[in-house]
Design a protein around this motif. Structure first.
Motif, PDB file in Angstrom:
ATOM      1  N   PHE A 268       0.843  -1.196   0.000  1.00  0.00           N
ATOM      2  CA  PHE A 268       0.000   0.000   0.000  1.00  0.00           C
ATOM      3  C   PHE A 268       0.882   1.251   0.000  1.00  0.00           C
ATOM      4  N   ASN A 269       1.907   1.251   0.833  1.00  0.00           N
ATOM      5  CA  ASN A 269       2.792   2.420   0.948  1.00  0.00           C
ATOM      6  C   ASN A 269       3.655   2.626  -0.291  1.00  0.00           C
ATOM      7  N   SER A 270       3.910   1.545  -1.030  1.00  0.00           N
ATOM      8  CA  SER A 270       4.783   1.652  -2.196  1.00  0.00           C
ATOM      9  C   SER A 270       4.033   2.047  -3.463  1.00  0.00           C
ATOM     10  N   ILE A 271       2.724   2.206  -3.351  1.00  0.00           N
ATOM     11  CA  ILE A 271       1.927   2.405  -4.554  1.00  0.00           C
ATOM     12  C   ILE A 271       1.744   3.883  -4.910  1.00  0.00           C
ATOM     13  N   THR A 272       2.465   4.767  -4.229  1.00  0.00           N
ATOM     14  CA  THR A 272       2.328   6.202  -4.489  1.00  0.00           C
ATOM     15  C   THR A 272       2.631   6.546  -5.942  1.00  0.00           C
ATOM     16  N   VAL A 277       0.754   9.345 -12.143  1.00  0.00           N
ATOM     17  CA  VAL A 277       0.169   9.369 -13.475  1.00  0.00           C
ATOM     18  C   VAL A 277      -1.109  10.205 -13.416  1.00  0.00           C
ATOM     19  N   LYS A 278      -1.351  11.003 -14.421  1.00  0.00           N
ATOM     20  CA  LYS A 278      -2.455  11.960 -14.345  1.00  0.00           C
ATOM     21  C   LYS A 278      -3.812  11.375 -14.738  1.00  0.00           C
ATOM     22  N   THR A 279      -3.888  10.624 -15.844  1.00  0.00           N
ATOM     23  CA  THR A 279      -5.192  10.169 -16.318  1.00  0.00           C
ATOM     24  C   THR A 279      -5.644   8.905 -15.581  1.00  0.00           C
ATOM     25  N   PRO A 280      -6.941   8.793 -15.271  1.00  0.00           N
ATOM     26  CA  PRO A 280      -7.454   7.631 -14.517  1.00  0.00           C
ATOM     27  C   PRO A 280      -7.171   6.285 -15.176  1.00  0.00           C
ATOM     28  N   ILE A 281      -7.297   6.194 -16.510  1.00  0.00           N
ATOM     29  CA  ILE A 281      -7.067   4.916 -17.183  1.00  0.00           C
ATOM     30  C   ILE A 281      -5.613   4.485 -17.026  1.00  0.00           C
ATOM     31  N   LYS A 282      -4.692   5.438 -17.157  1.00  0.00           N
ATOM     32  CA  LYS A 282      -3.277   5.113 -16.968  1.00  0.00           C
ATOM     33  C   LYS A 282      -2.999   4.762 -15.510  1.00  0.00           C
ATOM     34  N   LYS A 283      -3.707   5.427 -14.589  1.00  0.00           N
ATOM     35  CA  LYS A 283      -3.567   5.081 -13.170  1.00  0.00           C
ATOM     36  C   LYS A 283      -4.031   3.646 -12.930  1.00  0.00           C
ATOM     37  N   LEU A 284      -5.171   3.297 -13.545  1.00  0.00           N
ATOM     38  CA  LEU A 284      -5.704   1.947 -13.379  1.00  0.00           C
ATOM     39  C   LEU A 284      -4.726   0.917 -13.924  1.00  0.00           C
ATOM     40  N   ALA A 285      -4.178   1.175 -15.104  1.00  0.00           N
ATOM     41  CA  ALA A 285      -3.205   0.251 -15.694  1.00  0.00           C
ATOM     42  C   ALA A 285      -1.973   0.115 -14.805  1.00  0.00           C
ATOM     43  N   ARG A 286      -1.529   1.232 -14.246  1.00  0.00           N
ATOM     44  CA  ARG A 286      -0.355   1.207 -13.368  1.00  0.00           C
ATOM     45  C   ARG A 286      -0.662   0.423 -12.085  1.00  0.00           C
ATOM     46  N   PHE A 287      -1.875   0.601 -11.535  1.00  0.00           N
ATOM     47  CA  PHE A 287      -2.256  -0.132 -10.321  1.00  0.00           C
ATOM     48  C   PHE A 287      -2.288  -1.632 -10.590  1.00  0.00           C
ATOM     49  N   ILE A 288      -2.919  -2.033 -11.705  1.00  0.00           N
ATOM     50  CA  ILE A 288      -3.001  -3.465 -12.035  1.00  0.00           C
ATOM     51  C   ILE A 288      -1.606  -4.052 -12.205  1.00  0.00           C
ATOM     52  N   GLN A 289      -0.747  -3.330 -12.899  1.00  0.00           N
ATOM     53  CA  GLN A 289       0.633  -3.789 -13.085  1.00  0.00           C
ATOM     54  C   GLN A 289       1.336  -3.939 -11.740  1.00  0.00           C
ATOM     55  N   HIS A 290       1.173  -2.941 -10.882  1.00  0.00           N
ATOM     56  CA  HIS A 290       1.797  -2.953  -9.555  1.00  0.00           C
ATOM     57  C   HIS A 290       1.301  -4.155  -8.745  1.00  0.00           C
ATOM     58  N   MET A 383       0.715 -10.783 -18.296  1.00  0.00           N
ATOM     59  CA  MET A 383       0.410  -9.654 -17.433  1.00  0.00           C
ATOM     60  C   MET A 383      -0.002  -8.435 -18.263  1.00  0.00           C
ATOM     61  N   ASP A 384       0.756  -8.175 -19.322  1.00  0.00           N
ATOM     62  CA  ASP A 384       0.440  -7.038 -20.195  1.00  0.00           C
ATOM     63  C   ASP A 384      -0.933  -7.207 -20.842  1.00  0.00           C
ATOM     64  N   GLU A 385      -1.213  -8.439 -21.280  1.00  0.00           N
ATOM     65  CA  GLU A 385      -2.514  -8.669 -21.918  1.00  0.00           C
ATOM     66  C   GLU A 385      -3.647  -8.522 -20.903  1.00  0.00           C
ATOM     67  N   THR A 386      -3.417  -8.975 -19.673  1.00  0.00           N
ATOM     68  CA  THR A 386      -4.427  -8.832 -18.624  1.00  0.00           C
ATOM     69  C   THR A 386      -4.723  -7.353 -18.361  1.00  0.00           C
ATOM     70  N   ILE A 387      -3.689  -6.538 -18.321  1.00  0.00           N
ATOM     71  CA  ILE A 387      -3.877  -5.097 -18.113  1.00  0.00           C
ATOM     72  C   ILE A 387      -4.741  -4.510 -19.231  1.00  0.00           C
ATOM     73  N   LYS A 388      -4.450  -4.908 -20.475  1.00  0.00           N
ATOM     74  CA  LYS A 388      -5.234  -4.405 -21.605  1.00  0.00           C
ATOM     75  C   LYS A 388      -6.691  -4.844 -21.506  1.00  0.00           C
ATOM     76  N   LEU A 389      -6.907  -6.107 -21.124  1.00  0.00           N
ATOM     77  CA  LEU A 389      -8.276  -6.622 -21.003  1.00  0.00           C
ATOM     78  C   LEU A 389      -9.049  -5.885 -19.918  1.00  0.00           C
ATOM     79  N   LEU A 390      -8.431  -5.709 -18.772  1.00  0.00           N
ATOM     80  CA  LEU A 390      -9.128  -5.096 -17.646  1.00  0.00           C
ATOM     81  C   LEU A 390      -9.396  -3.613 -17.873  1.00  0.00           C
ATOM     82  N   THR A 391      -8.471  -2.902 -18.487  1.00  0.00           N
ATOM     83  CA  THR A 391      -8.737  -1.484 -18.776  1.00  0.00           C
ATOM     84  C   THR A 391      -9.801  -1.358 -19.860  1.00  0.00           C
ATOM     85  N   ARG A 392      -9.780  -2.298 -20.814  1.00  0.00           N
ATOM     86  CA  ARG A 392     -10.793  -2.283 -21.866  1.00  0.00           C
ATOM     87  C   ARG A 392     -12.191  -2.525 -21.289  1.00  0.00           C
ATOM     88  N   ALA A 393     -12.248  -3.230 -20.156  1.00  0.00           N
ATOM     89  CA  ALA A 393     -13.536  -3.543 -19.541  1.00  0.00           C
ATOM     90  C   ALA A 393     -14.266  -2.298 -19.047  1.00  0.00           C
TER      91      ALA A 393
END
Length: 398
Positions: A268-272, A277-290, A383-393
């Motif tokens: 949780f503390n490392s996820i700052t 990242v400014k845009t929500p979709i990029k934030k979501l992709a970064r969170f999923i990757q993290h 992992m990359d494909e999962t990020i694309k699928l989940l953001t596309r959702a």
């Protein structure tokens, strides 16, 4: 005469399974004896051993029976449905409904079978795989018909869907006052379809004893399982006296529950960086990757979390669970921001998306770390494909 005898034997076996299901669901496998099951069934202990090797075999056979029944019933449910999207929706509805109409089964499946490493070597697991193949065949059929994308790994999508459904059921078991609803199918489908529908043409050396104990316990639980790990073995691995362990932790269970409290707090503390990242979709992709990077960076913790913590009813009473919930709520903040700026569809159900994300993670981690740990898999590519699928959702495409 032989036919009558076979029918009688089948009836006895089914009666044993039904009575064992009630007792194990209510009390847990560790708190139920063969004698208690025999007494409730009205047979001698020896009769149970005639049909089952031991108590574990009996409990696994309960799951096997359910998955076989579900497979046969599902065939009837899907008969006559030609369109892949309708088939997919019907299977998700059926899977969740089965858990509702067979009240005791989800507890046994999730808490007693999925949480037990031995289950995956039992013949019951083959019944699970056969059932799961139905979902994969629906997805592949959709690809052949042109309804679903041909550039998506459908086995990965299957993991996400089953993970979402397991998570939905698990949350209902953890909070009985808020059981899952079949009316949520539309919200679940609204997340899955954007992922798959064809788009319209357009441990280092540590001198701190407490840390060494935690790291040793994490390694021991991951390799041997909680039940087979003793304080003496953990102390030996940590290179401390057995009494030193008790100076820091009252017992083995307290040590087990301390691990997720520590790891989820660290994560949780490392996820700052997500919020840089400014845009929500990029934030979501970064969170999923993290989040998915935990499989690569903390494999021992994730194995313990999947098998000994998340499927342990007592975990949901701990401070560690509260920390984990706070961590998961980061997704709420990201999606809400996306709905405000228009990048995320207003209709996206946040809770259902979290089921898809965290449940899918569980299934992928289970395959990568436990079921096929030696199999050569390009995890980063998946992992990359999962990020694309989940953001596309969730993304808004006008």
């Amino acid at each position: 005469m032989k036919v009558d005898q076979a029918v009688a034997q089948t009836g006895t076996r089914e009666s044993i399974l039904k009575n064992a299901e009630v007792l194990v669901s209510d009390n847990g496998i560790q708190n139920v004896t063969i004698s208690e099951i025999a007494k409730r069934t009205g047979v001698a202990d020896s009769v149970i051993y005639h049909y089952f090797k031991n108590k574990e075999d009996l409990v696994f056979s309960i799951a096997k029976s359910h998955f076989r029944n579900a497979y046969n019933e599902l065939h009837d449910q899907l008969e006559g449905i030609l369109e892949p999207v309708s088939k997919l929706s019907k299977m998700i509805w059926y899977h969740l409904r089965y858990g509702q109409t067979h009240y005791n089964y989800p507890r046994i499946w999730l808490f007693e079978c999925r949480a037990n490493r031995s289950f995956y070597k039992h013949s019951a697991y083959q019944a699970v795989r056969k059932y799961a193949e139905v979902l994969l065949s629906i997805l592949q059929e959709g690809v052949k018909q042109g309804s679903f994308r041909n550039d998506v790994t459908m086995r990965l999508v299957r993991e996400l869907i089953f993970g979402a459904m397991d998570w939905e059921i698990l949350q209902g078991l953890a909070t009985p006052s808020e059981p899952y609803q079949l009316s949520h199918i539309q919200e679940i489908m609204a997340l899955i379809l954007p992922m798959i529908e064809t788009p319209p043409r357009k441990l280092a050396e540590n001198n701190d004893k407490a840390s060494r104990i935690v790291e040793a316990a994490e390694q021991m639980f991951s390799q041997c399982g909680y039940k087979n790990s003793g304080i003496k073995k953990i102390a030996r691995l940590a290179n401390v006296a057995e009494g030193t362990v008790y100076e820091h932790f009252k017992n083995k269970e307290e040590l087990l529950f301390y691990i997720p409290k520590l790891r989820w707090t660290e994560h949780f503390n490392s996820i700052t960086e997500v919020f840089e990242v400014k845009t929500p979709i990029k934030k979501l992709a970064r969170f999923i990757q993290h989040h998915f990077m935990l499989i690569l960076t903390q494999p021992m913790f994730i194995k313990t979390f999947l098998l000994d913590l998340q499927l342990n009813p007592r975990f949901y009473e701990t401070e560690a669970f509260a920390i984990f919930q706070d961590y998961c709520c980061i997704v709420d903040q990201i999606l809400e921001a996306g709905k405000i700026d228009g990048s995320v569809r207003e209709s996206v159900d946040t809770d259902k998306f979290k089921n898809l994300l965290f449940g899918g993670f569980n299934h992928l981690a289970l395959r990568w770390l436990i079921l096929k740990p030696g199999q050569k898999t390009d995890r980063l590519a998946e992992m990359d494909e999962t990020i694309k699928l989940l953001t596309r959702a969730v993304i808004y495409n006008p």
